[in-house]
Design a protein around this motif. Structure first.
Motif, PDB file in Angstrom:
ATOM      1  N   GLU A   1      31.965 -41.591 -57.666  1.00 35.88           N
ATOM      2  CA  GLU A   1      32.475 -40.443 -57.273  1.00 35.88           C
ATOM      3  C   GLU A   1      32.372 -39.969 -55.734  1.00 35.88           C
ATOM      4  O   GLU A   1      33.178 -39.409 -55.080  1.00 35.88           O
ATOM      5  CB  GLU A   1      31.942 -39.569 -58.138  1.00 35.88           C
ATOM      6  N   PHE A   2      31.423 -40.881 -54.815  1.00 37.64           N
ATOM      7  CA  PHE A   2      30.872 -40.512 -53.812  1.00 37.64           C
ATOM      8  C   PHE A   2      31.904 -41.764 -52.844  1.00 37.64           C
ATOM      9  O   PHE A   2      31.251 -42.604 -52.565  1.00 37.64           O
ATOM     10  CB  PHE A   2      29.820 -40.456 -53.669  1.00 37.64           C
ATOM     11  N   PRO A   3      32.674 -41.652 -52.360  1.00 36.82           N
ATOM     12  CA  PRO A   3      34.303 -42.857 -51.824  1.00 36.82           C
ATOM     13  C   PRO A   3      33.437 -43.578 -50.352  1.00 36.82           C
ATOM     14  O   PRO A   3      32.300 -42.393 -49.785  1.00 36.82           O
ATOM     15  CB  PRO A   3      34.835 -41.996 -51.506  1.00 36.82           C
ATOM     16  N   ASN A   4      33.681 -44.425 -50.026  1.00 42.72           N
ATOM     17  CA  ASN A   4      32.858 -44.948 -48.892  1.00 42.72           C
ATOM     18  C   ASN A   4      33.037 -44.596 -47.797  1.00 42.72           C
ATOM     19  O   ASN A   4      34.240 -43.216 -47.254  1.00 42.72           O
ATOM     20  CB  ASN A   4      33.422 -46.841 -48.919  1.00 42.72           C
ATOM     21  N   ASP A   5      32.722 -44.574 -46.889  1.00 46.44           N
ATOM     22  CA  ASP A   5      33.453 -43.531 -45.165  1.00 46.44           C
ATOM     23  C   ASP A   5      33.071 -42.970 -45.836  1.00 46.44           C
ATOM     24  O   ASP A   5      34.131 -41.963 -45.515  1.00 46.44           O
ATOM     25  CB  ASP A   5      34.458 -44.567 -45.006  1.00 46.44           C
ATOM     26  N   SER A   6      31.994 -41.154 -46.030  1.00 51.76           N
ATOM     27  CA  SER A   6      31.690 -40.107 -46.336  1.00 51.76           C
ATOM     28  C   SER A   6      30.864 -40.023 -46.277  1.00 51.76           C
ATOM     29  O   SER A   6      29.780 -40.204 -45.990  1.00 51.76           O
ATOM     30  CB  SER A   6      33.159 -40.186 -47.708  1.00 51.76           C
ATOM     31  N   GLY A   7      31.087 -38.403 -46.308  1.00 62.05           N
ATOM     32  CA  GLY A   7      29.223 -37.956 -46.366  1.00 62.05           C
ATOM     33  C   GLY A   7      29.152 -36.698 -46.250  1.00 62.05           C
ATOM     34  O   GLY A   7      30.377 -35.508 -46.530  1.00 62.05           O
ATOM     35  N   THR A   8      28.467 -35.923 -47.088  1.00 60.50           N
ATOM     36  CA  THR A   8      28.605 -34.621 -47.537  1.00 60.50           C
ATOM     37  C   THR A   8      26.269 -33.937 -46.916  1.00 60.50           C
ATOM     38  O   THR A   8      26.200 -34.585 -46.773  1.00 60.50           O
ATOM     39  CB  THR A   8      27.867 -34.116 -49.686  1.00 60.50           C
ATOM     40  N   ILE A   9      27.034 -33.104 -46.848  1.00 63.29           N
ATOM     41  CA  ILE A   9      25.617 -32.195 -46.415  1.00 63.29           C
ATOM     42  C   ILE A   9      25.388 -31.037 -48.262  1.00 63.29           C
ATOM     43  O   ILE A   9      25.659 -30.980 -48.757  1.00 63.29           O
ATOM     44  CB  ILE A   9      25.710 -30.451 -45.904  1.00 63.29           C
ATOM     45  N   PHE A  10      23.642 -31.474 -48.032  1.00 67.78           N
ATOM     46  CA  PHE A  10      23.000 -30.878 -49.439  1.00 67.78           C
ATOM     47  C   PHE A  10      21.695 -29.780 -48.993  1.00 67.78           C
ATOM     48  O   PHE A  10      21.110 -30.500 -48.711  1.00 67.78           O
ATOM     49  CB  PHE A  10      22.787 -32.074 -50.306  1.00 67.78           C
ATOM     50  N   ARG A  11      21.168 -29.512 -50.514  1.00 67.68           N
ATOM     51  CA  ARG A  11      19.695 -28.605 -50.220  1.00 67.68           C
ATOM     52  C   ARG A  11      19.302 -30.008 -50.498  1.00 67.68           C
ATOM     53  O   ARG A  11      18.592 -30.053 -51.296  1.00 67.68           O
ATOM     54  CB  ARG A  11      20.268 -27.672 -50.777  1.00 67.68           C
TER      55      ARG A  11
ATOM     56  N   PRO B   1      17.991 -28.721 -44.528  1.00 64.94           N
ATOM     57  CA  PRO B   1      20.079 -29.214 -45.087  1.00 64.94           C
ATOM     58  C   PRO B   1      19.456 -31.178 -45.013  1.00 64.94           C
ATOM     59  O   PRO B   1      19.271 -31.077 -44.083  1.00 64.94           O
ATOM     60  CB  PRO B   1      20.936 -28.455 -44.107  1.00 64.94           C
ATOM     61  N   GLY B   2      19.897 -31.621 -45.695  1.00 68.68           N
ATOM     62  CA  GLY B   2      19.943 -33.010 -45.585  1.00 68.68           C
ATOM     63  C   GLY B   2      21.402 -33.405 -45.775  1.00 68.68           C
ATOM     64  O   GLY B   2      22.389 -33.133 -45.794  1.00 68.68           O
ATOM     65  N   ILE B   3      21.723 -34.687 -45.379  1.00 72.12           N
ATOM     66  CA  ILE B   3      23.044 -35.330 -44.919  1.00 72.12           C
ATOM     67  C   ILE B   3      22.442 -36.637 -45.412  1.00 72.12           C
ATOM     68  O   ILE B   3      21.540 -37.537 -45.675  1.00 72.12           O
ATOM     69  CB  ILE B   3      23.814 -35.161 -43.459  1.00 72.12           C
ATOM     70  N   LEU B   4      23.819 -36.783 -47.049  1.00 76.35           N
ATOM     71  CA  LEU B   4      24.109 -38.056 -47.198  1.00 76.35           C
ATOM     72  C   LEU B   4      25.196 -38.621 -47.147  1.00 76.35           C
ATOM     73  O   LEU B   4      26.559 -38.328 -47.169  1.00 76.35           O
ATOM     74  CB  LEU B   4      24.361 -38.152 -48.518  1.00 76.35           C
ATOM     75  N   LEU B   5      25.081 -39.902 -46.169  1.00 74.53           N
ATOM     76  CA  LEU B   5      26.533 -40.425 -46.212  1.00 74.53           C
ATOM     77  C   LEU B   5      26.332 -42.073 -46.828  1.00 74.53           C
ATOM     78  O   LEU B   5      26.172 -42.585 -47.702  1.00 74.53           O
ATOM     79  CB  LEU B   5      26.058 -41.457 -44.820  1.00 74.53           C
ATOM     80  N   ARG B   6      28.077 -42.285 -47.137  1.00 70.06           N
ATOM     81  CA  ARG B   6      27.902 -43.700 -48.205  1.00 70.06           C
ATOM     82  C   ARG B   6      28.939 -44.496 -46.846  1.00 70.06           C
ATOM     83  O   ARG B   6      30.022 -43.701 -46.271  1.00 70.06           O
ATOM     84  CB  ARG B   6      28.474 -43.615 -48.700  1.00 70.06           C
ATOM     85  N   THR B   7      28.394 -45.514 -46.137  1.00 73.57           N
ATOM     86  CA  THR B   7      29.044 -46.056 -44.803  1.00 73.57           C
ATOM     87  C   THR B   7      30.275 -47.026 -45.081  1.00 73.57           C
ATOM     88  O   THR B   7      30.639 -46.498 -46.847  1.00 73.57           O
ATOM     89  CB  THR B   7      28.250 -47.166 -44.422  1.00 73.57           C
ATOM     90  N   ALA B   8      31.592 -47.064 -44.793  1.00 70.70           N
ATOM     91  CA  ALA B   8      31.906 -48.192 -44.890  1.00 70.70           C
ATOM     92  C   ALA B   8      32.323 -49.477 -45.514  1.00 70.70           C
ATOM     93  O   ALA B   8      33.189 -50.085 -46.833  1.00 70.70           O
ATOM     94  CB  ALA B   8      32.773 -48.577 -43.792  1.00 70.70           C
ATOM     95  N   SER B   9      31.037 -50.013 -45.968  1.00 71.52           N
ATOM     96  CA  SER B   9      30.061 -51.091 -46.758  1.00 71.52           C
ATOM     97  C   SER B   9      29.786 -50.307 -48.205  1.00 71.52           C
ATOM     98  O   SER B   9      29.311 -51.192 -48.903  1.00 71.52           O
ATOM     99  CB  SER B   9      29.548 -51.687 -45.453  1.00 71.52           C
ATOM    100  N   GLY B  10      29.806 -49.669 -48.506  1.00 77.91           N
ATOM    101  CA  GLY B  10      29.514 -48.307 -49.737  1.00 77.91           C
ATOM    102  C   GLY B  10      27.758 -48.378 -49.354  1.00 77.91           C
ATOM    103  O   GLY B  10      27.443 -48.534 -50.662  1.00 77.91           O
ATOM    104  N   GLU B  11      27.612 -48.481 -48.232  1.00 76.78           N
ATOM    105  CA  GLU B  11      25.675 -48.078 -48.046  1.00 76.78           C
ATOM    106  C   GLU B  11      25.299 -47.371 -48.232  1.00 76.78           C
ATOM    107  O   GLU B  11      26.165 -46.534 -47.461  1.00 76.78           O
ATOM    108  CB  GLU B  11      25.255 -49.342 -47.214  1.00 76.78           C
ATOM    109  N   PHE B  12      24.513 -46.135 -48.923  1.00 74.94           N
ATOM    110  CA  PHE B  12      24.179 -45.487 -49.102  1.00 74.94           C
ATOM    111  C   PHE B  12      23.087 -44.751 -47.531  1.00 74.94           C
ATOM    112  O   PHE B  12      22.027 -46.195 -48.047  1.00 74.94           O
ATOM    113  CB  PHE B  12      23.718 -44.680 -50.109  1.00 74.94           C
ATOM    114  N   ARG B  13      23.229 -43.910 -47.487  1.00 72.57           N
ATOM    115  CA  ARG B  13      21.913 -43.185 -46.140  1.00 72.57           C
ATOM    116  C   ARG B  13      21.719 -41.654 -45.910  1.00 72.57           C
ATOM    117  O   ARG B  13      22.793 -41.010 -46.072  1.00 72.57           O
ATOM    118  CB  ARG B  13      22.527 -43.972 -44.869  1.00 72.57           C
TER     119      ARG B  13
END
Length: 94
Positions: free
Chosen positions: A3-13, A18-30
């Motif tokens: 449900e988390f698309p490539n090339d996106s990011g979201t803030i979470f607690r 706050p933390g930031i979760l990214l999903r790169t254009a290639s699909g890697e989570f950081r």
């Protein structure tokens, strides 16, 4: 995870920060602590610029959390990301 698309990011607690979760254009989570290393403002993912950006003083970090322009003196603190099936877990690096 799907449900988390490539090339996106979201803030979470993450605890009391706050933390930031990214999903790169290639699909890697950081994930990183979403607190700018300059003056503790909350950073955000800017898809159009391809960076993690701090609106307070226009600080920029690359998608590896390294400070690349503006006043931030050091990189963002990284977190560990584990994907298990459809679940995404974020933890401190030990």
């Amino acid at each position: 995870a799907s449900e988390f698309p490539n090339d996106s990011g979201t803030i979470f607690r993450f605890g009391n920060k706050p933390g930031i979760l990214l999903r790169t254009a290639s699909g890697e989570f950081r994930a990183f602590e979403a607190v700018c290393t300059h003056l503790d403002c909350t950073v955000q993912f800017k898809k159009d610029m391809g960076v993690i950006w701090c609106a307070c003083h226009n600080g920029k970090y690359d998608l590896n959390g390294r400070n690349i322009s503006g006043p931030p003196p050091r990189p963002l603190n990284p977190y560990k990301v584990i994907v298990s099936g459809e679940e995404v877990f974020v933890s401190k690096i030990t």
